[in-house]
Scaffold this motif. Sequence first.
Motif, PDB file in Angstrom:
ATOM      1  N   TRP A   4     -16.571 -22.622 -49.602  1.00 54.32           N
ATOM      2  CA  TRP A   4     -16.790 -22.508 -48.447  1.00 54.32           C
ATOM      3  C   TRP A   4     -18.021 -21.745 -48.263  1.00 54.32           C
ATOM      4  N   VAL A   7     -20.446 -24.510 -47.595  1.00 50.24           N
ATOM      5  CA  VAL A   7     -20.210 -25.034 -46.093  1.00 50.24           C
ATOM      6  C   VAL A   7     -20.955 -23.945 -45.251  1.00 50.24           C
ATOM      7  N   SER A  11     -24.024 -25.023 -42.648  1.00 51.71           N
ATOM      8  CA  SER A  11     -23.765 -24.852 -41.301  1.00 51.71           C
ATOM      9  C   SER A  11     -24.817 -24.280 -40.482  1.00 51.71           C
ATOM     10  N   ALA A  58     -21.269 -32.753 -40.757  1.00 47.82           N
ATOM     11  CA  ALA A  58     -19.808 -32.076 -40.815  1.00 47.82           C
ATOM     12  C   ALA A  58     -18.537 -33.190 -40.918  1.00 47.82           C
ATOM     13  N   ILE A  59     -18.940 -34.438 -40.917  1.00 49.16           N
ATOM     14  CA  ILE A  59     -17.866 -35.304 -41.100  1.00 49.16           C
ATOM     15  C   ILE A  59     -17.714 -35.587 -42.520  1.00 49.16           C
ATOM     16  N   LEU A  61     -18.777 -33.217 -45.128  1.00 51.22           N
ATOM     17  CA  LEU A  61     -18.243 -32.125 -45.385  1.00 51.22           C
ATOM     18  C   LEU A  61     -16.714 -32.023 -45.250  1.00 51.22           C
ATOM     19  N   THR A  62     -16.174 -32.338 -43.985  1.00 50.10           N
ATOM     20  CA  THR A  62     -14.690 -32.579 -43.989  1.00 50.10           C
ATOM     21  C   THR A  62     -13.920 -33.436 -45.049  1.00 50.10           C
ATOM     22  N   VAL A  63     -14.528 -34.764 -45.100  1.00 53.80           N
ATOM     23  CA  VAL A  63     -14.050 -35.530 -46.072  1.00 53.80           C
ATOM     24  C   VAL A  63     -14.153 -34.799 -47.680  1.00 53.80           C
ATOM     25  N   LEU A  65     -13.823 -31.708 -48.309  1.00 55.42           N
ATOM     26  CA  LEU A  65     -12.884 -30.516 -48.384  1.00 55.42           C
ATOM     27  C   LEU A  65     -11.462 -31.118 -48.271  1.00 55.42           C
ATOM     28  N   LEU A  66     -11.229 -31.972 -47.782  1.00 57.96           N
ATOM     29  CA  LEU A  66      -9.852 -32.776 -47.632  1.00 57.96           C
ATOM     30  C   LEU A  66      -9.783 -33.343 -48.752  1.00 57.96           C
ATOM     31  N   TRP A  68     -11.022 -33.166 -51.906  1.00 57.97           N
ATOM     32  CA  TRP A  68     -11.561 -32.276 -52.860  1.00 57.97           C
ATOM     33  C   TRP A  68     -10.882 -32.656 -54.358  1.00 57.97           C
ATOM     34  N   GLY A  78     -17.765 -39.105 -48.850  1.00 54.05           N
ATOM     35  CA  GLY A  78     -18.141 -38.082 -47.950  1.00 54.05           C
ATOM     36  C   GLY A  78     -19.430 -38.545 -47.711  1.00 54.05           C
TER      37      GLY A  78
END
Length: 247
Positions: A4, A7, A11, A58-59, A61-63, A65-66, A68, A78
């Motif tokens: 985090w 991230v 960001s 952002a997309i 990073l979302t991949v 995190l989901l 991981w 990602g």
Amino acid sequence: MSTWGAVAALSAGAVVWLLLPGAGLHRLAAKITVQLPPWVTPAPQAMNIKTRAVAGGAIGLTVLLLLWDLWPVVIPLGIFAGGAAVVFLGKLEPAQTRHLREQTLDVLPEALDLLGACIRAGQPLRIAVSTVANVLGAPLEDQLRRVLHGISVGMSDEQAWLVLADDPVMGAVARDIARSAVWGTTMVDVLSQHSRQCRQQRSRQRLKAVKKVGVSSVVPLGVCYLPAFILLGVVPVIAAGVSGVFS
């Protein structure tokens, strides 16, 4: 550094990048020409590269995190998701903007021919532009009015035409007209060349649209014919087979 934390740092960097003005690298970027493949090339009025890059990041990073738990396979996933988002967003543009660009391209060859005819008749460039602007309607009239406004506030012909240098349709024409105004080359030849090129581009786009209609009509036609094929071709065969079994 935790996930985090990384991230949050990325960001914050994206926000700073978005807020920075792009004028600092404008001159350097203008000298660099990169020829991208057609499937990567963004639409003329798509959102800018900064916004697309941040959305793609952002997309991605979302991949990450989901998924991981799939480390290290998640890294290429990602990257692929972020890159695909950047390309996809580059193909999106408002329908009204696209329609306006198509309208401009439709009338541009005739406008260039009229402008060349006025110059051949002896009119100076700025007078010829005013004459053609009075004849044409929107949207090309609005573009020519921008040139005339620049001239009215004291710009030279070169500076006034460079106002349209970044326009997706008029850009190449405006740059060549500005160059001709400085170098004194034959303006009529420049206008004739661009008129031919615009007509060829318009023909290619119309042919592409016709082919697209042919391809897109395959599925509806198939859906229409499929029930009839099933009722007339498949059902009688099945019925005959069933009746043969029980007879």
